[in-house]
Design a protein around this motif. Sequence first.
Motif, short mmCIF file in Angstrom:
data_model
loop_
_atom_site.label_atom_id
_atom_site.label_comp_id
_atom_site.label_asym_id
_atom_site.label_seq_id
_atom_site.Cartn_x
_atom_site.Cartn_y
_atom_site.Cartn_z
N HIS A 100 55.28 -28.11 147.89
CA HIS A 100 55.07 -29.56 147.79
C HIS A 100 55.24 -29.71 146.42
O HIS A 100 54.65 -29.01 145.44
N PRO A 101 55.70 -30.81 146.09
CA PRO A 101 56.04 -31.17 144.70
C PRO A 101 54.77 -31.44 144.04
O PRO A 101 55.04 -31.21 142.65
N ALA A 102 53.65 -31.67 144.40
CA ALA A 102 52.38 -31.77 143.51
C ALA A 102 51.81 -30.48 143.17
O ALA A 102 50.77 -30.29 142.64
N TRP A 103 52.22 -29.15 143.84
CA TRP A 103 51.29 -28.11 143.68
C TRP A 103 51.60 -27.11 142.57
O TRP A 103 50.67 -26.78 141.92
N GLY A 104 52.78 -27.33 141.94
CA GLY A 104 52.93 -26.25 140.94
C GLY A 104 53.20 -24.84 141.38
O GLY A 104 53.15 -24.05 140.18
N TYR A 215 50.63 -6.14 155.95
CA TYR A 215 51.93 -6.49 155.05
C TYR A 215 52.11 -8.25 155.14
O TYR A 215 53.17 -8.42 154.51
N SER A 216 51.09 -8.79 155.58
CA SER A 216 51.37 -10.19 155.70
C SER A 216 50.93 -10.90 154.42
O SER A 216 49.97 -10.78 153.97
N PRO A 217 51.78 -11.79 153.73
CA PRO A 217 51.53 -12.58 152.63
C PRO A 217 50.12 -13.30 153.05
O PRO A 217 49.52 -13.88 151.89
N ARG A 218 49.94 -13.60 154.05
CA ARG A 218 48.82 -14.61 154.53
C ARG A 218 47.83 -13.93 154.80
O ARG A 218 46.73 -14.75 155.77
N ARG A 219 47.51 -12.73 154.26
CA ARG A 219 46.10 -12.36 154.50
C ARG A 219 45.26 -13.06 153.47
O ARG A 219 43.97 -13.08 153.75
N VAL A 220 45.71 -13.81 152.60
CA VAL A 220 44.99 -14.95 151.84
C VAL A 220 45.43 -16.24 152.11
O VAL A 220 46.54 -16.61 152.77
N PRO A 221 44.83 -17.12 152.11
CA PRO A 221 45.26 -18.79 152.36
C PRO A 221 46.39 -18.88 151.74
O PRO A 221 46.74 -18.53 150.52
N LEU A 222 47.24 -19.73 152.52
CA LEU A 222 48.35 -20.08 151.90
C LEU A 222 48.72 -20.84 151.01
O LEU A 222 47.67 -21.87 150.59
N ALA A 223 49.35 -20.73 149.89
CA ALA A 223 49.32 -21.45 148.61
C ALA A 223 47.93 -21.48 147.81
O ALA A 223 47.43 -22.59 147.56
N LEU A 224 47.42 -20.40 147.86
CA LEU A 224 46.14 -20.21 147.13
C LEU A 224 46.02 -20.92 145.81
O LEU A 224 46.87 -20.65 145.09
N GLY A 225 44.92 -21.58 145.57
CA GLY A 225 44.64 -22.28 144.35
C GLY A 225 45.08 -23.94 144.29
O GLY A 225 44.61 -24.67 143.42
N ILE A 226 45.57 -24.33 145.49
CA ILE A 226 45.66 -25.70 145.68
C ILE A 226 44.37 -26.38 145.97
O ILE A 226 43.36 -25.65 146.36
N THR A 227 44.28 -27.75 145.74
CA THR A 227 43.04 -28.46 145.99
C THR A 227 42.71 -28.65 147.43
O THR A 227 43.29 -28.24 148.23
N ALA A 233 45.84 -31.14 153.90
CA ALA A 233 47.28 -31.74 154.22
C ALA A 233 48.08 -30.73 154.90
O ALA A 233 48.84 -30.65 155.66
N LEU A 234 48.23 -29.38 154.19
CA LEU A 234 48.86 -28.16 154.63
C LEU A 234 48.49 -27.96 156.02
O LEU A 234 49.31 -27.58 156.93
N ALA A 235 47.20 -27.66 156.32
CA ALA A 235 46.70 -27.15 157.56
C ALA A 235 47.16 -28.27 158.68
O ALA A 235 47.64 -27.97 159.77
#
Length: 250
Positions: A100-104, A215-227, A233-235
């Motif tokens: 997303h362009p606002a995530w950084g 081995y999933s990168p999604r063992r933590v919330p996706l795009a960790l650190g977004i507001t 909105a991602l959900a």
Amino acid sequence: MSTDLHIPEYLQDCELVAAEDLARSPAFWLAHVLMAMGEYEEPAEPYGVDAAAFEAMVDRLSDPDEPWPVLRVGCGGDHTVHVVYVNWEDCSNVDFFVRHPAWGRLGHLGQCGADAAGPGLSWTELLALATGVPEGGEGLTDPSERLLLLLPLLGDADLPGEAHATVARALSHCGIRREAAGDLATVLLAGQDPVGGPRWTIPEGSPVAVCSAPYSPRRVPLALGITPDQAEALAAVLGGSRPGGGAGGG
């Protein structure tokens, strides 16, 4: 016609090129699903795909001397899933991430190839991304193409009964011989173990599902650190997963 791409957060020393035009060929779809499984030496003719076209497609998708092909799935709210064919001299992978362009930052969904990491999507999320075509979005707009592009990310112990027929229809729609599409769908879904397979749950503090696979990168919330608002909105883009709402796609 191909168009050069720049993805600011994708920190690779490479040239990227939009490659949705490849999706017009059944050879691409067969190459994509087989290469993601590591089975690109499978004969093409039984699937109704010309052997020479298939070999040429495999060469294009794995050529380290050419710009890396990128196919995109535009989603709601300015989210975009990118699929990048990564071709170094000594190895090849396919990167999947959402931006997303606002995530950084990028939300890493998974990777297929020499450095595999996954799964990256539940069945519910896969269907939501495949069918959630926004008006005026970039990239692929055909739901069957979107589903097959992201199918290598699937890992879900709770596949519904209609999953096989859905994948088979998508394969047939994208040019795989109808008589072979069912068998190929069986192969592509064979790793979905209903007993020990990945489970998807909503963690405390995030609306976005996480995966149980080691081995999933999604063992933590996706795009960790977004507001929190960005996570909501991602959900929504991923199917509106909520506790008790069937995040695993049953």
